[in-house]
Motif scaffolding. Structure first.
Motif, mmCIF file in Angstrom:
data_model
loop_
_atom_site.group_PDB
_atom_site.id
_atom_site.type_symbol
_atom_site.label_atom_id
_atom_site.label_comp_id
_atom_site.label_asym_id
_atom_site.label_seq_id
_atom_site.Cartn_x
_atom_site.Cartn_y
_atom_site.Cartn_z
ATOM 1 N N THR A 273 0.790 -1.235 0.000
ATOM 2 C CA THR A 273 0.000 0.000 0.000
ATOM 3 C C THR A 273 0.819 1.279 0.000
ATOM 4 O O THR A 273 0.295 2.362 -0.274
ATOM 5 C CB THR A 273 -0.936 0.019 1.219
ATOM 6 O OG1 THR A 273 -0.142 -0.122 2.418
ATOM 7 C CG2 THR A 273 -1.955 -1.111 1.144
ATOM 8 N N GLU A 274 2.124 1.200 0.294
ATOM 9 C CA GLU A 274 2.937 2.412 0.356
ATOM 10 C C GLU A 274 3.200 2.969 -1.040
ATOM 11 O O GLU A 274 3.264 2.224 -2.017
ATOM 12 C CB GLU A 274 4.277 2.131 1.054
ATOM 13 C CG GLU A 274 4.139 1.730 2.516
ATOM 14 C CD GLU A 274 5.490 1.418 3.134
ATOM 15 O OE1 GLU A 274 6.511 1.924 2.614
ATOM 16 O OE2 GLU A 274 5.534 0.673 4.125
ATOM 17 N N GLU A 275 3.367 4.292 -1.102
ATOM 18 C CA GLU A 275 3.688 4.925 -2.383
ATOM 19 C C GLU A 275 5.076 4.499 -2.845
ATOM 20 O O GLU A 275 6.005 4.379 -2.038
ATOM 21 C CB GLU A 275 3.627 6.453 -2.240
ATOM 22 C CG GLU A 275 3.851 7.190 -3.545
ATOM 23 C CD GLU A 275 3.792 8.697 -3.378
ATOM 24 O OE1 GLU A 275 3.854 9.401 -4.400
ATOM 25 O OE2 GLU A 275 3.683 9.173 -2.229
ATOM 26 N N ILE A 276 5.212 4.267 -4.134
ATOM 27 C CA ILE A 276 6.522 3.866 -4.691
ATOM 28 C C ILE A 276 7.047 5.025 -5.537
ATOM 29 O O ILE A 276 6.714 5.136 -6.724
ATOM 30 C CB ILE A 276 6.413 2.597 -5.552
ATOM 31 C CG1 ILE A 276 5.662 1.500 -4.803
ATOM 32 C CG2 ILE A 276 7.807 2.103 -5.960
ATOM 33 C CD1 ILE A 276 5.320 0.296 -5.658
ATOM 34 N N PRO A 277 7.871 5.891 -4.973
ATOM 35 C CA PRO A 277 8.400 7.013 -5.755
ATOM 36 C C PRO A 277 9.516 6.554 -6.681
ATOM 37 O O PRO A 277 10.084 5.466 -6.502
ATOM 38 C CB PRO A 277 8.944 7.959 -4.684
ATOM 39 C CG PRO A 277 9.349 7.053 -3.560
ATOM 40 C CD PRO A 277 8.374 5.906 -3.579
ATOM 41 N N THR A 307 4.934 16.984 -10.528
ATOM 42 C CA THR A 307 5.521 16.072 -9.550
ATOM 43 C C THR A 307 6.065 16.849 -8.355
ATOM 44 O O THR A 307 6.186 18.076 -8.395
ATOM 45 C CB THR A 307 6.686 15.274 -10.173
ATOM 46 O OG1 THR A 307 7.651 16.197 -10.718
ATOM 47 C CG2 THR A 307 6.197 14.347 -11.269
ATOM 48 N N LYS A 308 6.401 16.109 -7.310
ATOM 49 C CA LYS A 308 7.082 16.675 -6.149
ATOM 50 C C LYS A 308 8.464 16.050 -6.081
ATOM 51 O O LYS A 308 8.604 14.821 -6.031
ATOM 52 C CB LYS A 308 6.286 16.358 -4.868
ATOM 53 C CG LYS A 308 6.964 16.815 -3.589
ATOM 54 C CD LYS A 308 7.094 18.335 -3.521
ATOM 55 C CE LYS A 308 7.753 18.765 -2.200
ATOM 56 N NZ LYS A 308 8.035 20.221 -2.177
ATOM 57 N N GLY A 330 4.688 11.153 -7.834
ATOM 58 C CA GLY A 330 3.616 11.488 -8.772
ATOM 59 C C GLY A 330 3.169 10.246 -9.501
ATOM 60 O O GLY A 330 3.595 9.123 -9.167
ATOM 61 N N SER A 331 2.320 10.406 -10.505
ATOM 62 C CA SER A 331 1.892 9.257 -11.308
ATOM 63 C C SER A 331 3.061 8.744 -12.142
ATOM 64 O O SER A 331 4.087 9.432 -12.303
ATOM 65 C CB SER A 331 0.745 9.670 -12.230
ATOM 66 O OG SER A 331 1.212 10.627 -13.186
ATOM 67 N N ALA A 334 3.758 11.131 -14.923
ATOM 68 C CA ALA A 334 4.417 12.356 -14.459
ATOM 69 C C ALA A 334 5.874 12.096 -14.067
ATOM 70 O O ALA A 334 6.772 12.872 -14.410
ATOM 71 C CB ALA A 334 3.645 12.942 -13.274
ATOM 72 N N CYS A 335 6.104 10.991 -13.362
ATOM 73 C CA CYS A 335 7.478 10.643 -12.951
ATOM 74 C C CYS A 335 8.363 10.396 -14.167
ATOM 75 O O CYS A 335 9.546 10.741 -14.178
ATOM 76 C CB CYS A 335 7.467 9.410 -12.052
ATOM 77 S SG CYS A 335 6.850 9.710 -10.386
ATOM 78 N N SER A 336 7.787 9.776 -15.198
ATOM 79 C CA SER A 336 8.545 9.495 -16.410
ATOM 80 C C SER A 336 8.968 10.797 -17.099
ATOM 81 O O SER A 336 10.117 10.929 -17.541
ATOM 82 C CB SER A 336 7.708 8.639 -17.364
ATOM 83 O OG SER A 336 8.461 8.285 -18.500
ATOM 84 N N ARG A 337 8.044 11.764 -17.161
ATOM 85 C CA ARG A 337 8.395 13.057 -17.766
ATOM 86 C C ARG A 337 9.446 13.777 -16.927
ATOM 87 O O ARG A 337 10.375 14.407 -17.463
ATOM 88 C CB ARG A 337 7.141 13.934 -17.887
ATOM 89 C CG ARG A 337 6.145 13.451 -18.921
ATOM 90 C CD ARG A 337 5.229 14.590 -19.394
ATOM 91 N NE ARG A 337 4.630 15.308 -18.261
ATOM 92 C CZ ARG A 337 3.496 14.975 -17.675
ATOM 93 N NH1 ARG A 337 2.827 13.898 -18.096
ATOM 94 N NH2 ARG A 337 3.003 15.689 -16.682
ATOM 95 N N ALA A 338 9.318 13.683 -15.607
ATOM 96 C CA ALA A 338 10.299 14.322 -14.719
ATOM 97 C C ALA A 338 11.679 13.692 -14.891
ATOM 98 O O ALA A 338 12.698 14.389 -14.895
ATOM 99 C CB ALA A 338 9.840 14.209 -13.264
#
Length: 606
Positions: A273-277, A307-308, A330-331, A334-338
Motif C-alpha cells: 500500500t505504500e507509495e513507490i516514488p 511532480t514533487k 507522482g503518477s 508524471a514521474c517518467s516526464r520528470a
C-alpha cells in the motif's frame, strides 16, 4: 570503418549473387562487390548497415551450398588488443561474463553494443596482445547456454602502423568486426557516450523486475535496446537496490517507465500500500546545476511535470559514494516526464564539464582526466559505489562534502609540477598565500551550514582557508585567503572553483573564471614582468591566464607587491606555478650572491 569481409564463399559465387542477397535483405552497400577465390569484400555506407549485414547474414544465409561468414574487414596491423564477442545469451549477468573474460587476462574495458538481435554483443579490450589472442582462440565457438559465441578482432586505430606487432598472426579463423565507438581504458561496461541512468528500487520488487529465469529483464532489454545491470549484491540486506541502465536517453527513459509499471503491478498483486516514488541517483557534481539558482530549475521541472521532487542532503554522502538521491513523487506518467527532464539537465552538465576539461587539459601535458575526480573511476558518470574502491592513487579523492570537480591526488599533482618544469620540493614544500576573489553571494555556499563546508574543505586540502571581511556594504566580491603548500593550494582552489559551478553561480556553458592575487618581493616584480614585458607576455600565452603586475604599487610592510592572475582553474594554477618557479629562481640567486663573496668566518676567541 564499414568495410565487410565475406568468408566461406563458393567458387561459383558472383557479384550479381551478392547484389541479389543484399537487395533481398534490404542491406545498403556503397560500392561494388570485390569477389575473390573463397571470399569477398564490400563497403557499407555506415556502421548500422554493416552491423545489420553481420547480424542478418553471418552463419544464416547460404549461397551455392555454403553458409556465408560476414565480419568487418580488419587489416592485420590493426589486430591488437580489442575483440568483439557476439551471440551472448541475452539474460547473462555481467558478473558471469566478467569472470569468464578474466580467465584469459586483464580486461581493461568491456562495452555493450546496441543491435537489433536478441543476443548481446560486447566489445572487449585486453591489456596485452597475447591475452587477446588466447581469448580469441578459446572463446570463438564456445557454447554458452546453447549459444555459440562468435569472436573476432575490432580495428584498433592505435595499433603500430608498421604491422610488426604480433596482432596479426596467422591461424585465426576470423578477420574481425567493429564498432568505432571504442571504450575508454579502464572503464566498466558502458554503452553510450551519454551518462547512464541510475535508479533505486525497493528490494522486494527486484525479483519481479528480473522475472522467471530472467525473462522480464530480458524483454525490457530487447524492447528498449538497453543494457540493464541490477546490483543485487550491493549493500546486502539493504531495503533498496541500485539499477544502472545504459542506453540512449530515450532508451533509458523507456526502460525506467517499464520498471515503474512492473513495480506498480507487483505492488497491487502483493497488496503493497505504500507509495513507490521514482528514485534517481546522480553524482553530486551535477546536482547544483540541476537545482539551479534559488531552486529555479527544480521548481520548473516540478511545475511542468506535476511532480514533487526532493534531493537527499549533502550529509548523506560517503567517502566512496558521492551520489545524491533525487526522489520524484507522482503518477507513472508524471514521474517518467520528470525523469526525462532531470536526466536531460544532468547530461548537459556532464557534456559541458567534459568539453571544458578537454579544452583545459591541453594546457598541462600529461593531464589524466580520470585522476581528476570529476567523474569517479569507471565509466563517466557512474558513481564509485559501482566498484566500491577508490580510484588508483587517489587515496579516496572523494570526501564527505562531495567529490572535487577537478580534484585528484598525488599522480596528477606530480604531473602538473613536471609540466611546469618545477622540480619537486625536497622535504616539506614552502607554504604559500593566495587571495582568491569570489562573488559575494557565494560566501554562504563556501562556508556551508554552521561553517561545516569550509571546515571540511580546509581539512581535506590541508590548508588554512578564511573569508576576509567585506570591504563595504555594496561589495560584489569577497576575498578568500588560502594558506598552504602547493598541493593544498591546488586542492582548495579547485574545490572552490567547482563549488561555484555546482551552485550555479556561473551558467551551464560558462567557464568559472576567478581572480587570484599572490604577493612577490618588490625586487622580484621586474623578473615576473621581464624586459619590455616579455616574461609576463610569454606567461599569458602559455597559461591562457591574464597576468598583471600593477604599476606604481607601494610595497607593503614586508616589501611585497601584488601580482593579479585571472582565468579558469587550470590557467590560474599553471600561472601560479610558473610565477612561483620564477620566485624560487630569484631566491636561489639571492642566496648564492652573499655566499660567493663572503669572508671565511673568524675563529672564536677562547
Amino acid at each position: 570503418m564499414n568495410k565487410l569481409y565475406i568468408g566461406n564463399v563458393s567458387a561459383e559465387a558472383s557479384e550479381e549473387d551478392f547484389e541479389t542477397i543484399f537487395e533481398q535483405w534490404k542491406i545498403p552497400h556503397s560500392g561494388p562487390f570485390l569477389v575473390k577465390t573463397g571470399y569477398a569484400f564490400v563497403d557499407c555506407p555506415d556502421e548500422k548497415a554493416a552491423m545489420k549485414a553481420i547480424d542478418v547474414l553471418s552463419g544464416k544465409v547460404e549461397l551455392h551450398g555454403k553458409v556465408l561468414e560476414v565480419e568487418h574487414s580488419v587489416p592485420k596491423r590493426q589486430r591488437s588488443c580489442k575483440l568483439q564477442i557476439r551471440n551472448i545469451p541475452p539474460h547473462m549477468q555481467w558478473e558471469v561474463l566478467d569472470s569468464m573474460l578474466a580467465q584469459y587476462g586483464t580486461v581493461e574495458s568491456c562495452e555493450q553494443v546496441n543491435t537489433d538481435t536478441e543476443t548481446a554483443v560486447v566489445n572487449v579490450r585486453y591489456a596485452a596482445k597475447e591475452q587477446t589472442r588466447l581469448a580469441m582462440e578459446k572463446l570463438n565457438g564456445y557454447m554458452m547456454e546453447n549459444y555459440a559465441l562468435k569472436v573476432s578482432y575490432i580495428p584498433d586505430e592505435t595499433a603500430a602502423p608498421d604491422g610488426s606487432s604480433a596482432g596479426g598472426r596467422r591461424g585465426f579463423n576470423a578477420r574481425g568486426p567493429p564498432r568505432s565507438s571504442s571504450p575508454g581504458l579502464g572503464a566498466r561496461p558502458k554503452v553510450q557516450s551519454d551518462i547512464p541512468l541510475r535508479v533505486l528500487v525497493p528490494t522486494q520488487f527486484v525479483g519481479a523486475i528480473i522475472g522467471k529465469e530472467g525473462a522480464t529483464i530480458r524483454n525490457i532489454t530487447k524492447l528498449t535496446h538497453s543494457k540493464i545491470d541490477i546490483h543485487r549484491k550491493e549493500n546486502a540486506g539493504a531495503a533498496e537496490k541500485p539499477i544502472t541502465i545504459h542506453s540512449t536517453p530515450e532508451g533509458c527513459s523507456n526502460a525506467c517507465r517499464t520498471i515503474m509499471e512492473i513495480m506498480q503491478k507487483e505492488a497491487l498483486d502483493t497488496k503493497f500500500t505504500e507509495e513507490i516514488p521514482l528514485k534517481i541517483l546522480a553524482h553530486n557534481n551535477f546536482v547544483g546545476r540541476l537545482i539551479g539558482k534559488e531552486g529555479r530549475n527544480l521548481k520548473k521541472i516540478e511545475q511542468d511535470t506535476g511532480t514533487k521532487i526532493t534531493i537527499s542532503p549533502l550529509q548523506d554522502l560517503t567517502l566512496y559514494n558521492p551520489e545524491r538521491t533525487i526522489t520524484v513523487k507522482g503518477s507513472i506518467e508524471a514521474c517518467s516526464r520528470a525523469e526525462e527532464e532531470v536526466m536531460k539537465k544532468i547530461r548537459e552538465s556532464y557534456e559541458s564539464d567534459m568539453a571544458a576539461m578537454n579544452l583545459q587539459s591541453n594546457l598541462i601535458p600529461g593531464l589524466n582526466l580520470n585522476a581528476l575526480g570529476l567523474f569517479p573511476s569507471g565509466a563517466p558518470g557512474m558513481g564509485p559505489s559501482m566498484s566500491n574502491v577508490p580510484p588508483p592513487g587517489a587515496h579516496g579523492g572523494c570526501s564527505s562534502f562531495g567529490c572535487s570537480p577537478y580534484g585528484g591526488e598525488g599522480p596528477f599533482w606530480a604531473s602538473m609540477l613536471l609540466a611546469s618544469s618545477q622540480p619537486l620540493a625536497q622535504g616539506h614544500p614552502e607554504s604559500e598565500t593566495v587571495h582568491l576573489f569570489i562573488p559575494a553571494l557565494a560566501v554562504g555556499a563556501i562556508i556551508g551550514k554552521q561553517g561545516q563546508h569550509i571546515k571540511q574543505l580546509s581539512h581535506f586540502a590541508g590548508a588554512s582557508i578564511k573569508i576576509a571581511p567585506a570591504e563595504g556594504m555594496d561589495a560584489k566580491q569577497r576575498m578568500v585567503i588560502i594558506v598552504g603548500p602547493p598541493e593544498a593550494q591546488f586542492k582548495a582552489q579547485c574545490r572552490i572553483f567547482g563549488k561555484l559551478k555546482e551552485e550555479n553561480f556561473f551558467g551551464p556553458k560558462e567557464e568559472v573564471k576567478l581572480e587570484a592575487h599572490i604577493k612577490v618581493p618588490s625586487f622580484a616584480a621586474g623578473r615576473v614582468i621581464g624586459k619590455g614585458g616579455k616574461t609576463v607576455n610569454e606567461l599569458q600565452n602559455l597559461t591562457c591566464a591574464e597576468v598583471v603586475v600593477p604599476r606604481d604599487q607601494t610595497p607593503d610592510e614586508n616589501d611585497q607587491v601584488i601580482v593579479k592572475i585571472s582565468g579558469h582553474f587550470f590557467a590560474c594554477q599553471l600561472a601560479q606555478r610558473k610565477i612561483q618557479e620564477i620566485l624560487a629562481q630569484v631566491r636561489r640567486q639571492q642566496q648564492a650572491k652573499p655566499a660567493s663573496g663572503a669572508q671565511p668566518p673568524l675563529p672564536r676567541r677562547k
